[in-house]
Design a protein around this motif. Structure first.
Motif, short mmCIF file in Angstrom:
data_model
loop_
_atom_site.label_atom_id
_atom_site.label_comp_id
_atom_site.label_asym_id
_atom_site.label_seq_id
_atom_site.Cartn_x
_atom_site.Cartn_y
_atom_site.Cartn_z
N PHE A 23 0.80 -1.22 -0.10
CA PHE A 23 -0.01 0.04 0.14
C PHE A 23 0.56 1.25 0.04
CE2 PHE A 23 -3.84 -2.31 0.24
CZ PHE A 23 -4.80 -1.58 0.06
N PRO A 24 1.95 1.34 0.67
CA PRO A 24 2.85 2.50 0.53
C PRO A 24 3.35 3.10 -0.80
CG PRO A 24 3.51 1.14 2.47
CD PRO A 24 2.66 0.41 1.43
N MET A 25 3.20 2.09 -1.66
CA MET A 25 3.83 2.27 -3.02
C MET A 25 2.78 2.21 -4.24
SD MET A 25 7.22 -0.12 -2.63
CE MET A 25 6.41 -1.42 -1.86
N ILE A 26 1.53 2.20 -3.88
CA ILE A 26 0.61 2.23 -4.96
C ILE A 26 -0.32 3.42 -4.60
CG2 ILE A 26 0.55 -0.42 -5.16
CD1 ILE A 26 -1.97 -0.59 -3.74
N SER A 27 -1.19 3.49 -5.66
CA SER A 27 -2.14 4.83 -5.53
C SER A 27 -3.59 4.71 -5.73
CB SER A 27 -1.66 5.97 -6.68
OG SER A 27 -1.63 5.35 -8.04
N SER A 28 -3.90 3.20 -6.11
CA SER A 28 -5.27 2.82 -6.18
C SER A 28 -5.06 1.30 -5.90
CB SER A 28 -5.96 3.33 -7.28
OG SER A 28 -5.42 2.86 -8.69
N CYS A 29 -6.10 0.78 -5.49
CA CYS A 29 -6.39 -0.65 -5.21
C CYS A 29 -7.67 -1.07 -5.65
CB CYS A 29 -6.33 -0.69 -3.68
SG CYS A 29 -7.59 -0.24 -2.56
N LEU A 231 7.37 -3.07 -7.28
CA LEU A 231 6.77 -1.92 -6.82
C LEU A 231 7.90 -1.23 -6.13
CD1 LEU A 231 3.44 -3.13 -5.59
CD2 LEU A 231 3.78 -1.40 -7.21
N VAL A 232 8.90 -1.39 -5.35
CA VAL A 232 9.93 -0.95 -5.05
C VAL A 232 10.73 -0.35 -5.92
CG1 VAL A 232 12.08 -1.36 -3.67
CG2 VAL A 232 10.09 -2.26 -2.62
#
Length: 243
Positions: A23-29, A231-232
């Motif tokens: 979650f810290p690295m995405i903008s929508s889920c 994602l990292v």
């Protein structure tokens, strides 16, 4: 130069248990809501994380097929499918209202997503099922698909999605997961995939051809084995490309 922000979305709540890292690295889920995976508890966990990290919230309904994780096309009547989708959305909405967070979008999952991309009757059935959210939520759809055209025609607001961790066929269908080259597995390859689609509006297909594609949001599957590493890598590298 104005900084651009690329939207990275992720399928979550599917039993992998890596959401706290993602979650810290995405903008929508896109949160599973009981059709292929997910429960009230997992929906709640994902919504709380979304609220904490400012991630836009989406429901991720599917064929009612936990056994096959929603990744196999089903022979199901329109009425049954509508009832299932609406039941999944009701579960999702009951938790969302409890958490007090806004529904941003709906994104169908797996085989349902692929089937409504090309089957007009099925696409119409899906739109009927989600009609109550027509004016309050966006719909994530694949580029130049049947569902995109029908949804737009019927007054739904759409965001076009591309898959950053999947390879494409020449007709813009996804390479079957049964094939060894279905997934894009390294951060470097995913970045290249995204940059080509974002900057050049084309995707390099599995046959080596460049096919036109456009996207407003790019998906990394939460159950991709290297999802976190990808994602990292993207979080570190995308800013160097003004994204």
């Amino acid at each position: 130069m104005t900084k651009k922000v690329i939207d990275i979305n992720c399928d979550v709540g599917e039993g992998i248990g890596n959401e706290k890292d993602l979650f810290p690295m995405i903008s929508s889920c896109n949160i599973a809501c009981g059709g292929h995976a997910g429960s009230k508890e997992t929906i709640m966990q994902c919504l709380e994380l979304a609220k904490k990290y400012g991630v836009k919230v989406g429901a991720h309904p599917s064929y009612p097929d936990i056994e096959n994780f929603g990744r196999v096309s089903m022979s199901i009547s329109s009425d049954e499918l509508i009832k299932s989708i609406q039941t999944q959305m009701e579960l999702f909405e009951s938790v969302r209202e409890e958490i007090n967070i806004t529904l941003h979008h709906i994104k169908p999952h797996g085989a349902l997503y692929n089937d409504i991309a090309k089957d007009e009757h099925l696409a119409e059935t899906f739109l009927t099922a989600i009609a109550p959210y027509k004016h309050t939520a966006l719909l994530y759809v694949p580029f130049y698909s049947v569902i995109q055209k029908l949804a737009t025609k019927n007054g739904f607001k759409v965001l076009v999605e591309a898959f950053a961790d999947r390879n494409y066929n020449d007709d813009l269908s996804l390479v079957s997961r049964k094939e060894k080259n279905a997934l894009v597995t390294t951060g470097k390859e995913v970045l290249s995939h995204i940059l080509r689609m974002y900057n050049d509006k084309v995707v390099n297909t599995i046959n080596g051809n460049y096919v036109t594609i456009e996207a407003d949001t790019y998906c990394i599957h939460g159950d991709t084995p290297a999802a976190l590493q990808i994602l990292v890598y993207l979080s570190n590298e995308l800013p160097h490309h003004n994204l």
